[in-house]
Design an enzyme around this catalytic site. Sequence first.
Site, PDB file in Angstrom:
ATOM      1  N   SER A  21      -1.356 -21.944  56.430  1.00  0.00           N
ATOM      2  CA  SER A  21      -1.095 -20.550  56.778  1.00  0.00           C
ATOM      3  C   SER A  21      -0.306 -20.490  58.089  1.00  0.00           C
ATOM      4  CB  SER A  21      -2.415 -19.777  56.870  1.00  0.00           C
ATOM      5  OG  SER A  21      -2.169 -18.395  56.939  1.00  0.00           O
ATOM      6  N   ASP A  61      -1.228 -17.370  45.650  1.00  0.00           N
ATOM      7  CA  ASP A  61      -1.492 -16.999  47.048  1.00  0.00           C
ATOM      8  C   ASP A  61      -1.286 -15.487  47.239  1.00  0.00           C
ATOM      9  OD1 ASP A  61      -1.394 -16.565  49.831  1.00  0.00           O
ATOM     10  OD2 ASP A  61      -0.652 -18.594  50.201  1.00  0.00           O
ATOM     11  N   HIS A  85      -4.799 -18.562  48.777  1.00  0.00           N
ATOM     12  CA  HIS A  85      -4.214 -18.844  50.089  1.00  0.00           C
ATOM     13  C   HIS A  85      -4.958 -19.998  50.756  1.00  0.00           C
ATOM     14  CE1 HIS A  85      -1.881 -18.193  53.646  1.00  0.00           C
ATOM     15  NE2 HIS A  85      -2.928 -17.913  54.389  1.00  0.00           N
TER      16      HIS A  85
END
Length: 530
Positions: free
Chosen positions: A185, A404, A443
Site C-alpha cells: 500500500s 483490490d 488490498h
Amino acid sequence: MSRRFAAALVAAMLPVIGQATTPAAAAGTSCANLAALTIPNVTIKSANPIAAGPFSPTSTGTPMTLPAFCRVEATARPTSDSDIKFEVWIPPAEAWNGKFQGVGNGGYSGAISYAAMANGLRRGYAVASTDTGHVGDDMKFGQGHPEKVIDYAYRSIHLMTEASKLVVRNAQGKFAEHAYFVGCSAGGHQALQEAQRYPDDYDGIVAGDPANNRIRQTFAFLYSWIATHDKDGNPIIPQNKLAATTSAAVAACDGLDGLKDGIIDDPRRCTFDPAKLLCKNGTDEASCLSAAQVDAVKKIYEGVKNPRTGEQIFTGWPRGSEGFGEAAGQSWRAYIMDPPEPMRVGLFKYFLFHDPNWDYRTIDWERDLAYAEQKLAFLPAIERDMSAFKKRGGKLLMYTGWADPVVPPQDTVAYYDAVVKTMGGLEKTREFFRLFLAPGMGHCSGGPGPNQFDHLTALEQWVEKGIAPDKLIASHSTNGKVDRTRPLCLYPQVARWKGTGNSDEAANFACVADPGAAAPRRTTATGGTK
Ligand SMILES: [Ca+2]
C-alpha cells in the site's frame, strides 16, 4: 632504534595485530553504547537491550512475543522542520542472519510499523521502520510544513535506511551483507520511491499493492466520493448492495477464465453491467440497485476522466472489488463510501492549496491536476526509467490483488507495462523487475482468492542465489485453515487449471501464456511522462 629495525619490527607485528584486532572489531559496539553514535542530523534517543519474551514497544500496545534484540530509538532532522522518528531492532550476533530490512507503512501512517518489524526480527533480520516524519494518519501535518510533506513522500525512508545501516554496522562490527525493503500500500509506494530515487539503498525490494500514483489516485478518491454521495453528502450505496453487486459481477464473469471458482481472474475482461441489477418499477430493495446506485457503480468502474477532453485521469476500480467481504476494508466502504468527506481530501487542503476550508465541489479536473502534478511532482513514484536500479543489480518484486478495493490493480499493471516499454521489453525488464497478480485478492491481503504468500523468501533467492521467481504459491484460509492454494504466475502469464485434480490445489495448475491476451484490455498508464 634504527629506522630499518623499526620497520622490520612493525612488519613482524602486523600479522599479530591483524589476528588480535579482527575478532574485537567484528564483535561490534555494545547495545547501550550505540546511543553515543554521532551520525549527522540524527539523534539517538536510546539504545536498550530487550530480553526475549513479551514486549510492547508502546505503553498502550498489545505485547508481542519476540526474541532478544537491541532496540535503538532515533530521530532524523534533515531540515529544521523535520522530526523523523525511526527505530532499529538488531538481533544479537548469534541470531543475526547478516541482513538488514527496512519495512514500509500504511496510508499516511505517522506511526512506526512495529508488527512488520517483529516479522523481520523473527526471521533474523536487523529491521528498521519510521513514522515518516509526523504523527497520525491525518494530513494536517502538511499545513504550512512543506518539508514534512517531502519527508513523508520519500526522504524519511531514505534517511532511516542510511542511518540504520550505520547503526547495524556499529552494533555488529560489520555492514549487513544484503538490504531488503518490504512494503504494501503506502509501503508499496515507498518501495518504488526507493527503487527510483535511491537505487543503492536496497538490493531487493518488495512493492505490494503500491499506492504510487498518489496524486491521480487522490483525484480518483475525490471523484468516486462525489459519484457515490448525494447532495447532502450521504452515501447512496449500502454495504449489502455492494456485496450484491460483487456477487452479480462474479456470477457474470467467473467462467471467463475457464474455471467457476468464485474468482474473476482478470477483471479487465469482465464487462458486467450493473444496470442488470436495476430495481423493477422504481422500488429500492436490498437485492437490486436504484437508478442512482447503478449510475454511481458505473462511474466507479469507469474512473475519473477529464470532462473536457475525455482523457482518462485515473482508472476505475475493478469489477469484483465492490464488497467481497464483511469488513469495511474489504469493500468500497473504507475509501469511498464511508468517509464523511472525500478520502485524502487533505492533499488538496493542506499539501496543495493551503486552505483548510477548500471546498471539494470547486475541483477543476484539468487545471487542478496540472497544478498538483507540478507542485507535488515529488510525491508519486511513477518514473518508468529504472536503469539505475537495474544497473546496480537490484531486484524488484511487485504484486497486487485483482480485487483490490483501495488501489485499483489496473493502474499497477499499466505502470509495469509502461516500465517494460521504457526498459526495452519484457525480458530485459524481468531481469530485475517482476510482477505477480493475485486473482481475487483484496488490498494487500484478504478476498476470495489465495492471498497469503512468502514474497520475501522468493526475493532472497533471487538476490542471493540468482534464482528468479517464476511463480509464488499462495494460499487462502478460512478461520485459520488453508482451504485453497494456487500459483501466482509471473505476469503476463496466468494460472490455468490442468483439467484434472482438485482445483483448490496449486499442483493442479500451470502458469501459461494468457489465452485472452489478444482480447481488448482497458488500461493505459496515467501520470504524464514520469
Ligand atoms: Ca473463475
